[in-house]
Design an enzyme around this catalytic site. Structure first.
Site, PDB file in Angstrom:
ATOM      1  N   GLU A 277       7.156   1.939   0.395  1.00  0.00           N
ATOM      2  CA  GLU A 277       6.624   0.562   0.450  1.00  0.00           C
ATOM      3  C   GLU A 277       7.698  -0.412   0.918  1.00  0.00           C
ATOM      4  OE1 GLU A 277       3.366   0.081   0.117  1.00  0.00           O
ATOM      5  OE2 GLU A 277       3.361   2.240  -0.194  1.00  0.00           O
ATOM      6  N   TRP A 309     -15.358 -13.404  16.942  1.00  0.00           N
ATOM      7  CA  TRP A 309     -15.570 -13.464  15.493  1.00  0.00           C
ATOM      8  C   TRP A 309     -16.670 -14.466  15.161  1.00  0.00           C
ATOM      9  CZ3 TRP A 309     -13.030  -9.708  13.039  1.00  0.00           C
ATOM     10  CH2 TRP A 309     -11.848  -9.201  13.620  1.00  0.00           C
ATOM     11  N   ASN A 344      -2.001  -5.258  -4.333  1.00  0.00           N
ATOM     12  CA  ASN A 344      -2.029  -4.757  -2.955  1.00  0.00           C
ATOM     13  C   ASN A 344      -3.351  -4.079  -2.592  1.00  0.00           C
ATOM     14  OD1 ASN A 344      -0.783  -3.970  -0.349  1.00  0.00           O
ATOM     15  ND2 ASN A 344      -1.045  -1.913  -1.184  1.00  0.00           N
ATOM     16  N   TRP A 362      -9.656 -12.709  11.196  1.00  0.00           N
ATOM     17  CA  TRP A 362      -8.634 -12.381  10.203  1.00  0.00           C
ATOM     18  C   TRP A 362      -7.609 -13.504  10.043  1.00  0.00           C
ATOM     19  CZ3 TRP A 362      -3.732 -12.261  12.302  1.00  0.00           C
ATOM     20  CH2 TRP A 362      -3.647 -12.094  13.686  1.00  0.00           C
ATOM     21  N   TRP A 385      -2.836  -8.153   7.148  1.00  0.00           N
ATOM     22  CA  TRP A 385      -4.127  -8.636   7.679  1.00  0.00           C
ATOM     23  C   TRP A 385      -4.518  -7.882   8.936  1.00  0.00           C
ATOM     24  CZ3 TRP A 385      -8.252 -11.159   6.095  1.00  0.00           C
ATOM     25  CH2 TRP A 385      -8.167 -11.788   4.867  1.00  0.00           C
TER      26      TRP A 385
HETATM   27  C1  FAD Z   1      -3.838  -8.449   3.578  1.00  0.00           C
HETATM   28  C2  FAD Z   1      -2.462  -8.268   2.977  1.00  0.00           C
HETATM   29  C3  FAD Z   1      -1.619  -9.366   2.855  1.00  0.00           C
HETATM   30  C4  FAD Z   1      -0.331  -9.208   2.311  1.00  0.00           C
HETATM   31  N1  FAD Z   1       0.491 -10.307   2.230  1.00  0.00           N
HETATM   32  C5  FAD Z   1       1.754 -10.160   1.748  1.00  0.00           C
HETATM   33  C6  FAD Z   1       2.637 -11.280   1.688  1.00  0.00           C
HETATM   34  O1  FAD Z   1       2.310 -12.403   2.086  1.00  0.00           O
HETATM   35  N2  FAD Z   1       3.879 -11.066   1.161  1.00  0.00           N
HETATM   36  C7  FAD Z   1       4.289  -9.840   0.721  1.00  0.00           C
HETATM   37  O2  FAD Z   1       5.415  -9.714   0.255  1.00  0.00           O
HETATM   38  N3  FAD Z   1       3.482  -8.769   0.798  1.00  0.00           N
HETATM   39  C8  FAD Z   1       2.231  -8.887   1.294  1.00  0.00           C
HETATM   40  N4  FAD Z   1       1.404  -7.794   1.346  1.00  0.00           N
HETATM   41  C9  FAD Z   1       1.940  -6.472   0.946  1.00  0.00           C
HETATM   42  C10 FAD Z   1       1.732  -6.091  -0.522  1.00  0.00           C
HETATM   43  O3  FAD Z   1       0.411  -6.323  -0.919  1.00  0.00           O
HETATM   44  C11 FAD Z   1       2.675  -6.820  -1.473  1.00  0.00           C
HETATM   45  O4  FAD Z   1       3.998  -6.749  -0.986  1.00  0.00           O
HETATM   46  C12 FAD Z   1       2.641  -6.173  -2.847  1.00  0.00           C
HETATM   47  O5  FAD Z   1       1.344  -6.252  -3.384  1.00  0.00           O
HETATM   48  C13 FAD Z   1       3.625  -6.838  -3.759  1.00  0.00           C
HETATM   49  O6  FAD Z   1       3.570  -6.279  -5.043  1.00  0.00           O
HETATM   50  P1  FAD Z   1       4.858  -5.589  -5.668  1.00  0.00           P
HETATM   51  O7  FAD Z   1       6.046  -6.446  -5.462  1.00  0.00           O
HETATM   52  O8  FAD Z   1       4.504  -5.217  -7.053  1.00  0.00           O
HETATM   53  O9  FAD Z   1       4.980  -4.335  -4.721  1.00  0.00           O
HETATM   54  P2  FAD Z   1       5.460  -2.843  -4.943  1.00  0.00           P
HETATM   55  O10 FAD Z   1       4.241  -1.994  -4.828  1.00  0.00           O
HETATM   56  O11 FAD Z   1       6.297  -2.666  -6.132  1.00  0.00           O
HETATM   57  O12 FAD Z   1       6.331  -2.597  -3.617  1.00  0.00           O
HETATM   58  C14 FAD Z   1       7.712  -2.984  -3.545  1.00  0.00           C
HETATM   59  C15 FAD Z   1       7.936  -3.933  -2.409  1.00  0.00           C
HETATM   60  O13 FAD Z   1       7.616  -3.307  -1.175  1.00  0.00           O
HETATM   61  C16 FAD Z   1       7.064  -4.261  -0.273  1.00  0.00           C
HETATM   62  N5  FAD Z   1       5.703  -3.857   0.068  1.00  0.00           N
HETATM   63  C17 FAD Z   1       4.834  -3.179  -0.710  1.00  0.00           C
HETATM   64  N6  FAD Z   1       3.683  -2.949  -0.038  1.00  0.00           N
HETATM   65  C18 FAD Z   1       3.841  -3.507   1.175  1.00  0.00           C
HETATM   66  C19 FAD Z   1       3.020  -3.610   2.322  1.00  0.00           C
HETATM   67  N7  FAD Z   1       1.789  -3.083   2.375  1.00  0.00           N
HETATM   68  N8  FAD Z   1       3.488  -4.274   3.390  1.00  0.00           N
HETATM   69  C20 FAD Z   1       4.724  -4.819   3.378  1.00  0.00           C
HETATM   70  N9  FAD Z   1       5.559  -4.734   2.332  1.00  0.00           N
HETATM   71  C21 FAD Z   1       5.115  -4.103   1.246  1.00  0.00           C
HETATM   72  C22 FAD Z   1       7.038  -5.592  -1.002  1.00  0.00           C
HETATM   73  O14 FAD Z   1       8.184  -6.332  -0.643  1.00  0.00           O
HETATM   74  C23 FAD Z   1       7.071  -5.176  -2.455  1.00  0.00           C
HETATM   75  O15 FAD Z   1       7.615  -6.144  -3.312  1.00  0.00           O
HETATM   76  C24 FAD Z   1       0.110  -7.927   1.887  1.00  0.00           C
HETATM   77  C25 FAD Z   1      -0.759  -6.839   2.008  1.00  0.00           C
HETATM   78  C26 FAD Z   1      -2.033  -7.003   2.540  1.00  0.00           C
HETATM   79  C27 FAD Z   1      -2.935  -5.816   2.650  1.00  0.00           C
END
Ligand code: FAD
Length: 465
Positions: A277, A309, A344, A362, A385
């Protein structure tokens, strides 16, 4: 001879290569530019401004211990930044400027303008890849091109990042005396007080470091099992700290490696999946750094820019307000608006619902998320997105369309999360919750569109592009 460290979204003193390097070279001052107008144009919401201010407060306290004064400059828009910095480096007789890179296009243009102005003033400019493990441009295909799909990027990244490369920067050395006085922090940023939602979102690098440690020790090994369940805290909840740079990816990876027998991909399945991640975050940053059109509001796959869209403001409002008639979507959206957080799994479900079930652009959803999320981050938000709308880097084609009812049954089987945010459904038996929630005596709307009809409409829409 004074070095100036320009802080941006790297608001920490540990593992901050720009700061550590500056302190080894001579007297150092630091600064931060308040670009409130530009931030608003970038859809930074109130709760993120308050969180940023609290993180800055914590940074200032850390810098004081190092005898590094923090100066606060007001530069409402990015184009005001070079002038504001120039004034400061004239006043302090700065000879070198240090900063960690940022990758969206406007930020890169701002930095190029600052670097040019600095060179004209004969300043040494030192730039670091502080928000990434590897700089964009260093993870390339055999043909020297940027990767556009995550899995091969992940493979190559893993080959390049040997355990030594995730060692954080050396600890910054305290300087004997400050070269000038610091500025008091403003009580508000963009009109928003630091007090907004302060209890819900504690800030600063000490808070981030403690969260990281707790996650790795208490939940890391279960991450692969728990990370998709919104009713529990199965993830690290570090994204808001990563987005302002209160913790670095190197620090996350080091903690992961230390908990995994010295390996980034070792015996601990949970930690291995978590590292993936962190690499998703890296991947999306490499994308925006190398594909300028993404920062200009275009689809990553430019052929999808032509999609027509639906203009459907009522449906958009129903989605924003959690009134779609799909309990999981509605619970997630209500949680987002009330708290600034969305899990997420639910971000994917809600983003896919807007772009596939409702066929709404989107970019409207990207914008709304950005305004609401505490961790709003251009690269990750845009990447998520576009992945969900199938206009982005996803290797799977557009016919990946989540069924919100199946997602609910799979990831919130007892409805613990859903019932919390949609209390009208609190007493509904499990068997109706996701499949048939609209019933007599239950104050809950009909679905805005029936799932299989929506699915077929989306398939036809994408096929016809
Ligand atoms: C539509 C959509 C919009 C999102 N918008 C954002 C946003 O604005 N900011 C943001 O930080 N993340 C975003 N994410 C990614 C992800 O949802 C979040 O980073 C995550 O939910 C944060 O929770 P956590 O810190 O507990 O993550 P954990 O699951 O503990 O993961 C650790 C770190 O990995 C990174 N990470 C995890 N999943 C992703 C992912 N899919 N893409 C990129 N990095 C990831 C994050 O920095 C996160 O803190 C988005 C995902 C989707 C599908």
């Amino acid at each position: 001879m004074t070095g100036l460290v320009w802080f941006r979204h790297d608001l920490r003193t540990s593992d901050n290569a720009a700061l550590s390097d500056a302190l080894t070279a001579g007297p150092v001052a630091a600064c931060f530019c308040v670009c409130d107008q530009q931030w608003r144009e970038h859809d930074v919401g109130d709760r993120r401004l308050a969180f940023l201010l609290r993180t800055l407060t914590a940074l200032q306290a850390r810098l004081e211990i190092l005898n590094v004064p923090l100066r606060i400059l007001h530069a409402p828009r990015f184009e005001d930044v070079p002038g504001a910095l120039e004034k400061l480096w004239d006043e302090l007789q700065v000879t070198a400027l240090y900063f960690n890179e940022e990758y969206p296009l406007n930020e890169r243009r701002r930095d190029a303008a600052v670097a040019e102005r600095a060179k004209r003033n004969r300043l040494d400019v030192r730039r670091y890849a502080g928000s990434l493990t590897l700089s964009p441009g260093t993870v390339r295909t055999q043909e020297g091109k940027p990767y556009t799909v995550y899995t091969p990027f992940r493979r190559r990244w893993g080959e390049l990042v040997d355990p030594v490369a995730v060692n954080p920067a050396p600890a910054p050395q305290r300087q004997p005396q400050a070269p000038c006085a610091g500025d008091p922090l403003p009580p508000a940023l963009g009109g928003v007080s630091h007090e907004l939602e302060a209890d819900a979102w504690p800030a600063g690098e000490a808070v981030a470091a403690a969260s990281l440690e707790r996650f790795v020790i208490e939940r890391g090994s279960r991450y692969h099992k728990d990370r998709d369940l919104p009713a529990i805290t199965g993830t690290s909840a570090l994204s808001q700290h990563l987005s302002v740079g209160a913790v670095s990816p190197n620090q996350c990876l080091k903690a992961a490696r230390d908990a995994n027998g010295g390996q980034l991909a070792g015996d601990d399945q949970g930690i291995n999946v978590w590292v993936n991640e962190i690499v998703w975050r890296e991947f999306y940053r490499h994308i925006i750094a190398q594909f300028d059109h993404v920062s200009k509001g275009h689809a990553f796959r430019t052929d999808y820019d032509a999609l027509a869209w639906r203009d459907a403001p009522e449906d958009l409002h129903a989605w924003q307000e959690g009134r779609t008639g799909y309990p999981l979507v509605d619970a997630a959206m209500r949680c987002l608006v009330a708290t600034g957080w969305m899990h997420n799994r639910l971000r994917m479900v809600c983003a896919m619902f807007l772009s596939k079930h409702l066929l709404i652009d989107w970019r409207a959803g990207e914008r709304f998320f950005m305004q609401q999320l505490i961790d709003g981050d251009f690269a990750s938000n845009n990447g998520g997105w576009q992945w969900s709308a199938s206009t982005g880097t996803d290797a799977a084609p557009y016919f990946r369309i989540f069924n919100p009812a199946s997602q609910g049954k799979k990831f919130d089987p007892k409805g613990v999360f859903t019932r919390k945010w949609v209390p009208a459904l609190a007493e509904l038996p499990d068997r109706y919750l996701f499949e048939a929630p609209t019933r007599e005596g239950v104050d809950y709307p009909e679905p805005v569109i029936e799932h299989s009809a929506a699915r077929q409409r989306a398939l036809d829409f994408f096929k016809a592009k």
